[in-house]
Write an enzyme that holds these catalytic residues in place. Sequence first.
Site, mmCIF file in Angstrom:
data_model
loop_
_atom_site.group_PDB
_atom_site.id
_atom_site.type_symbol
_atom_site.label_atom_id
_atom_site.label_comp_id
_atom_site.label_asym_id
_atom_site.label_seq_id
_atom_site.Cartn_x
_atom_site.Cartn_y
_atom_site.Cartn_z
ATOM 1 N N LYS A 121 121.475 6.424 111.307
ATOM 2 C CA LYS A 121 120.942 6.963 112.559
ATOM 3 C C LYS A 121 119.666 7.762 112.342
ATOM 4 C CE LYS A 121 124.798 9.160 113.530
ATOM 5 N NZ LYS A 121 125.746 8.607 112.566
ATOM 6 N N THR A 122 119.707 8.676 111.380
ATOM 7 C CA THR A 122 118.564 9.555 111.162
ATOM 8 C C THR A 122 117.326 8.761 110.763
ATOM 9 O OG1 THR A 122 119.975 11.422 110.559
ATOM 10 C CG2 THR A 122 117.692 11.504 109.799
ATOM 11 N N GLU A 165 118.886 10.858 118.182
ATOM 12 C CA GLU A 165 120.028 10.452 117.366
ATOM 13 C C GLU A 165 121.301 10.726 118.160
ATOM 14 O OE1 GLU A 165 121.777 11.677 112.971
ATOM 15 O OE2 GLU A 165 119.617 11.725 113.346
#
Length: 464
Positions: A121-122, A165
């Site tokens: 995600k990051t 995110e």
Amino acid sequence: MSPSVPPTMDRPHFIGIGGAGMSGIAKILAQRGAHVAGSDSRESETAAALRALGVTVHIGHDAAHLARDATAVVVSSAIRQENPELAAARERGVPVVHRSDALAALMEGARAIAVAGTHGKTTTTSMLAVALTALGMEPSYAIGGDLDAPGSNAHHGAGEVFVAEADESDRSFHTYAPEVAIVLNVELDHHANYASIEEIYESFETFVGKVRPGGTLVVSADQPGAVELTSRVRDMGGLRIVTVGEAEGADVRVVKINPRGLTSEVTVLLEGRMLTFTVSVPGRHYALNAVAALAAGIAIGAPARNLASALGKYTGVKRRLQLKGEAAGVQVIDSYAHHPTEMAADLEAIRGAAEGGRVLVVFQPHLFSRTRELGVEMGGALALADASLVLDIYPAREDPIPGVTSAVIIDAARAAGADVSAESDRQAVPAVVAGMAKPGDLVLTMGAGDVTDLGPLILARLGS
């Protein structure tokens, strides 16, 4: 997008303001003109960066830190109920707002892209933030890690796009209603909150169901959990699904990933045309993240070729295979990987860039519950390294679980043929690693806890 501040967020107080997610929301609110305050357990570069924006940051938790004119107290799921500032807020009737609700309020009115998945995600959120900024779209963004300098995990932009995110760990991503959602993968994790993979699927289905009518889901065509999710949401009305990956039938198909040291060249088939671009970080999984970012950016209106070129400007985010430095011919790299799939992916990426040297790992398990459920798989992943040191479990928000220690991982690693040792004394690690490492080796500090702090100490010992 209107740069307004929600009424309850005019004078917010953040408990745990130094955390990756909390600090980003605090920064955006401060940039929009809110009077932001908060507290954290320790001093940090993030706290200093917030103070530079005019944010009041207290160190330690005390009811006296909560200002009399606070309009809301913002908390994450990690904040314990007995926190004195939280107790004071309830006593005084100050609204308590979860971090996800605060972020959802900031995204109101924006063209939101929410990036979800058990891993990646990051990185993917960061890729989009960097690329869309390079294209002059001036996005706002909230990321779970710093791009470069402390405090670079979030920004209030003048454009209409907001990239965020979306955290599945506590189901807080159900709060968002994005125009574009990305699901990179779906796997069982966060065992304190999910009892089974079926609960995970149901949670991701709820997240996808929040996509605005006419919106887009970008989802992996390769990862089994994502494929299963796609089959479950295929018939949702008003949802456009774009599959990405190496699978033959993917809508955005990855034709080739050509590793080039610490970068990759990626070729995709997009609407009948080949498109080749550079990903400036190593590893197949990062290349696939970039393709998901490409598809999401196109869905929001970015020109495909320009976006592909702009994605090459992303050079990494802190703690995601971040080069910390080199000493005595040994490179030290930091990895946030803490789930077995992430660990294996990062180790394979580093192995491809090692150019004949050995890969040495300092691994710190994260959470007792995760170690209990996935410790054997973690040990199997460490078999991809040439040698590993395994530290004690980093508890984060959890209390110890009887019988759950790093030995679970060490025993599994040895059973898989790995060269692995236990090291309970963190202060001894730099000397131990310096004694192991030889010129040409790569040292990887790995885990979601404070193992990251050991990188500079290892470099200093190597250089002494």
